[in-house]
Design a protein around this motif. Structure first.
Motif, PDB file in Angstrom:
ATOM      1  N   ALA A 128     -28.259 -33.369  48.307  1.00  0.00           N
ATOM      2  CA  ALA A 128     -26.831 -33.852  48.097  1.00  0.00           C
ATOM      3  C   ALA A 128     -26.078 -32.599  47.554  1.00  0.00           C
ATOM      4  O   ALA A 128     -25.592 -32.236  46.570  1.00  0.00           O
ATOM      5  CB  ALA A 128     -27.018 -34.735  46.694  1.00  0.00           C
ATOM      6  N   PRO A 129     -25.639 -31.799  48.775  1.00  0.00           N
ATOM      7  CA  PRO A 129     -25.072 -30.494  48.479  1.00  0.00           C
ATOM      8  C   PRO A 129     -23.513 -30.821  48.163  1.00  0.00           C
ATOM      9  O   PRO A 129     -22.924 -31.717  48.579  1.00  0.00           O
ATOM     10  CB  PRO A 129     -24.921 -29.717  49.595  1.00  0.00           C
ATOM     11  N   SER A 130     -22.891 -29.990  47.408  1.00  0.00           N
ATOM     12  CA  SER A 130     -21.570 -29.987  46.947  1.00  0.00           C
ATOM     13  C   SER A 130     -20.818 -29.092  47.924  1.00  0.00           C
ATOM     14  O   SER A 130     -21.117 -27.868  48.031  1.00  0.00           O
ATOM     15  CB  SER A 130     -21.072 -29.560  45.665  1.00  0.00           C
ATOM     16  N   HIS A 184     -31.391 -28.323  37.964  1.00  0.00           N
ATOM     17  CA  HIS A 184     -30.724 -29.552  37.483  1.00  0.00           C
ATOM     18  C   HIS A 184     -31.660 -30.181  36.406  1.00  0.00           C
ATOM     19  O   HIS A 184     -31.396 -31.335  36.065  1.00  0.00           O
ATOM     20  CB  HIS A 184     -30.677 -30.363  38.884  1.00  0.00           C
ATOM     21  N   ARG A 222     -35.219 -31.734  43.803  1.00  0.00           N
ATOM     22  CA  ARG A 222     -34.146 -30.465  43.928  1.00  0.00           C
ATOM     23  C   ARG A 222     -34.314 -29.350  42.837  1.00  0.00           C
ATOM     24  O   ARG A 222     -35.636 -29.451  42.197  1.00  0.00           O
ATOM     25  CB  ARG A 222     -32.908 -31.280  43.154  1.00  0.00           C
ATOM     26  N   ARG A 272     -33.423 -37.110  49.534  1.00  0.00           N
ATOM     27  CA  ARG A 272     -31.959 -36.910  49.947  1.00  0.00           C
ATOM     28  C   ARG A 272     -31.690 -35.328  49.614  1.00  0.00           C
ATOM     29  O   ARG A 272     -32.436 -34.814  48.693  1.00  0.00           O
ATOM     30  CB  ARG A 272     -30.849 -37.675  49.407  1.00  0.00           C
ATOM     31  N   TYR A 284     -20.233 -35.797  38.424  1.00  0.00           N
ATOM     32  CA  TYR A 284     -21.533 -35.566  38.995  1.00  0.00           C
ATOM     33  C   TYR A 284     -22.531 -36.510  38.416  1.00  0.00           C
ATOM     34  O   TYR A 284     -23.411 -37.194  39.181  1.00  0.00           O
ATOM     35  CB  TYR A 284     -22.000 -34.184  39.039  1.00  0.00           C
ATOM     36  N   VAL A 340     -24.137 -39.600  41.067  1.00  0.00           N
ATOM     37  CA  VAL A 340     -25.570 -39.369  41.431  1.00  0.00           C
ATOM     38  C   VAL A 340     -26.501 -40.380  41.073  1.00  0.00           C
ATOM     39  O   VAL A 340     -27.271 -40.868  42.103  1.00  0.00           O
ATOM     40  CB  VAL A 340     -25.996 -37.888  40.944  1.00  0.00           C
ATOM     41  N   GLU A 398     -21.596 -34.296  48.259  1.00  0.00           N
ATOM     42  CA  GLU A 398     -21.250 -34.555  46.971  1.00  0.00           C
ATOM     43  C   GLU A 398     -19.726 -33.873  46.867  1.00  0.00           C
ATOM     44  O   GLU A 398     -19.615 -32.927  45.943  1.00  0.00           O
ATOM     45  CB  GLU A 398     -22.127 -34.156  45.912  1.00  0.00           C
TER      46      GLU A 398
HETATM   47  N1  GLU Z   1     -24.527 -31.735  44.217  1.00  0.00           N
HETATM   48  C1  GLU Z   1     -25.546 -31.369  43.568  1.00  0.00           C
HETATM   49  C2  GLU Z   1     -25.777 -29.771  43.909  1.00  0.00           C
HETATM   50  O1  GLU Z   1     -25.246 -29.263  44.785  1.00  0.00           O
HETATM   51  C3  GLU Z   1     -26.888 -32.022  43.850  1.00  0.00           C
HETATM   52  C4  GLU Z   1     -27.639 -32.285  42.779  1.00  0.00           C
HETATM   53  C5  GLU Z   1     -29.035 -33.291  43.086  1.00  0.00           C
HETATM   54  O2  GLU Z   1     -29.597 -32.905  44.045  1.00  0.00           O
HETATM   55  O3  GLU Z   1     -28.988 -34.052  42.049  1.00  0.00           O
HETATM   56  O4  GLU Z   1     -26.320 -28.892  43.343  1.00  0.00           O
END
Ligand code: GLU
Length: 501
Positions: free
Chosen positions: A18-20, A225, A221, A16, A203, A207, A52
């Protein structure tokens, strides 16, 4: 790479992005999205897009649209997510509050998480005290074992609270598919906040739940992170959930080797689109930010990248973002297009970014294609087509006397030179008005003239500037052919008039 877990899985991996939606879609997200996409496609898996948007204050629809548009522009298609749907939705975290609540309640009930009522001032004081005692600053665990009655009373009184997990006192180990064995001492992290309330998960918590329920097999990712991973693994352990594979991609660095940021120029994808980069060039360039296939070849299509992609060949060290390299990739991909393809790309570019321009409507495709053929070898970006060839589309040019001048030519000499040009050009019939003939006539004239033989720039430079109005352009013969006899003569007459006034 040959991961046994993947080959054993009937349906292939599920990954996936998962952008904010709290900012414009940038190259970092795009690179992460691309690597996930390549991995999924290579291994017959699924690529999921999850938005996200738990941060209500900072999340905006315009940013979400920008993310979707950016991915579509690059050709990174998601199998499940907004607009596409799928069986594991909803794919917006803001629509999953009830799901997270259930798991938060479970952790609270099992005594694995607890309400913390410490005020910001108290937290500051606790931290300061730990630092003074030479200890790593972390939460003091003051609220870990509050009596049930106190918790109930505080909640009833609506005292500000957060929910923390009880961090076990141990070392977390996991195998990162890029970085190898990674260890974190949870003791240094302390009881992490996982939610601001039952309906406001943070988060690290959301997640974990989503990755589990969406059956994510590989979390690929950015390395930024990696410090979240031990917290997420702990939450998985507390809830008894399986752990996905982890792969942390190297940071993207600016040329000064600090983390890539807006300081280093455009980082938002849309800016690259505006600047006239091709999506296929950007994809190729992004793929090489931290990865490369075996061998020296560098120009690849998306299909070829899918075929070759291998997580095992992703480097650990930071990947430097070099705009000159992107320009090079873009120029190479532009060169691989034929005139018709370039015509389509340029037309689309003008429509998107110069909506008021009438270039496409007001000129025949044949005329535009001739100009494209002429300019193509010099093009690094689509935007340059407009900068380089605007003079072909203008009725009248405004000349600078200085520019018409070759070396130290006097105005008088420029007038003589342009008149000579007019005489030569008028002598060529419309039918023979092509670059070869024009060039032959000019060179014959030069050979017969003492003045121009010594320095042919005196004849060719003023003519070239009269036709283009520019310091740099293709040769005057090429321009003259495209403009045609009438317009070529008119331009030289206009330049003469302007220099005389
Ligand atoms: N929402 C996180 C971001 O934008 C995603 C982090 C992840 O991939 O777990 O950096």
């Amino acid at each position: 790479m040959d991961d046994p877990k993947i080959s054993q899985s009937l349906f292939g991996p599920r990954v996936r992005l998962a952008p904010s939606p709290t900012g414009w879609f940038h190259v970092g997200n795009a690179r992460t999205g691309l690597f996930n996409y390549l991995f999924a496609r290579k291994n017959g898996g699924k690529f999921i897009l999850r938005i996200e948007d738990t941060d209500k204050e900072r999340s905006e629809k315009k940013y979400e649209k920008n993310i979707l548009d950016g991915l579509k522009w690059l050709g990174i298609e998601w199998d499940e997510g907004p607009e596409t749907q799928g069986s594991f939705g909803p794919y917006h975290q803001s629509e999953r509050t009830e799901i997270y609540k259930k798991y938060l309640e479970q952790l609270l009930k099992e005594g694995k998480a607890y309400y913390c009522f410490c005020t910001p001032e108290e937290l500051e004081a606790q931290k300061a005290d730990m630092i003074a005692r030479g200890l790593p600053p972390k939460y003091s665990e003051k609220c870990r074992d509050l009596p049930e009655s106190v918790i109930k009373k505080n909640l009833a009184e609506k005292k500000p609270a957060v929910i923390r997990i009880k961090m076990p006192n141990k070392v977390i180990k996991f195998t990162d598919l890029i970085r190898g064995e990674v260890e974190f001492d949870l003791n240094l992290i302390g009881d992490t906040v996982i939610a601001k309330s039952l309906i406001e998960p943070l988060y690290n918590f959301a997640v974990v739940i989503d990755d589990y329920l969406m059956k994510i097999t590989h979390v690929i990712r950015g390395e930024d992170h990696i410090s979240n991973t031990p917290k997420q693994i702990t939450i998985q352990e507390l809830l008894g959930l399986p752990m996905p594979n982890y792969a942390h991609l190297p940071m993207i660095l600016g040329p000064d080797r600090s983390k890539l940021s807006s300081r280093h120029g455009a980082v938002s994808l849309i800016d690259y689109q505006k600047k006239g980069y091709l999506p296929e060039a950007l994809v190729n360039f992004l793929a090489f930010l931290g990865w490369h296939p075996i061998g020296d070849r560098e120009i690849y299509s998306m299909e070829e990248l899918i075929e070759l992609f291998d997580l095992g060949r992703v480097q650990k060290g930071g990947a430097v973002f070099n705009i000159k390299r992107l320009d090079w990739f873009n120029a190479q991909h532009l060169k691989s297009l034929n005139t018709d393809q370039l015509f389509d790309k340029i037309g689309e570019y003008i429509k998107n970014f110069y909506p008021d321009s009438k270039i496409i409507e007001d000129n025949s495709p044949e005329y535009i294609k001739k100009i494209i053929e002429l300019e193509a070898p010099r093009l690094t970006k689509l935007s340059e087509f407009i900068d380089f060839s605007d003079f072909f589309f203008k009725e009248n040019l405004v000349y600078s006397k200085e520019l018409l001048k070759w070396k130290s030519m006097a105005d008088k000499e420029i007038i003589v030179s342009l008149n000579d040009c007019l005489n030569i050009l008028k002598d060529i019939s419309e039918k023979d008005f092509n670059r070869i003939n024009i060039q032959i006539k000019f060179y014959n004239f030069i050979t017969e003239s003492d003045n121009y033989q010594k320095d042919k720039g005196k004849l060719l430079w003023p003519m070239r500037v009269a036709l283009s109005g520019k310091k740099a352009s293709p040769s005057p013969f090429e321009i003259a052919e495209i403009l045609g006899k009438k317009k070529t003569i008119l331009r030289i007459e206009q330049a003469l008039n302007q220099i005389k006034t």
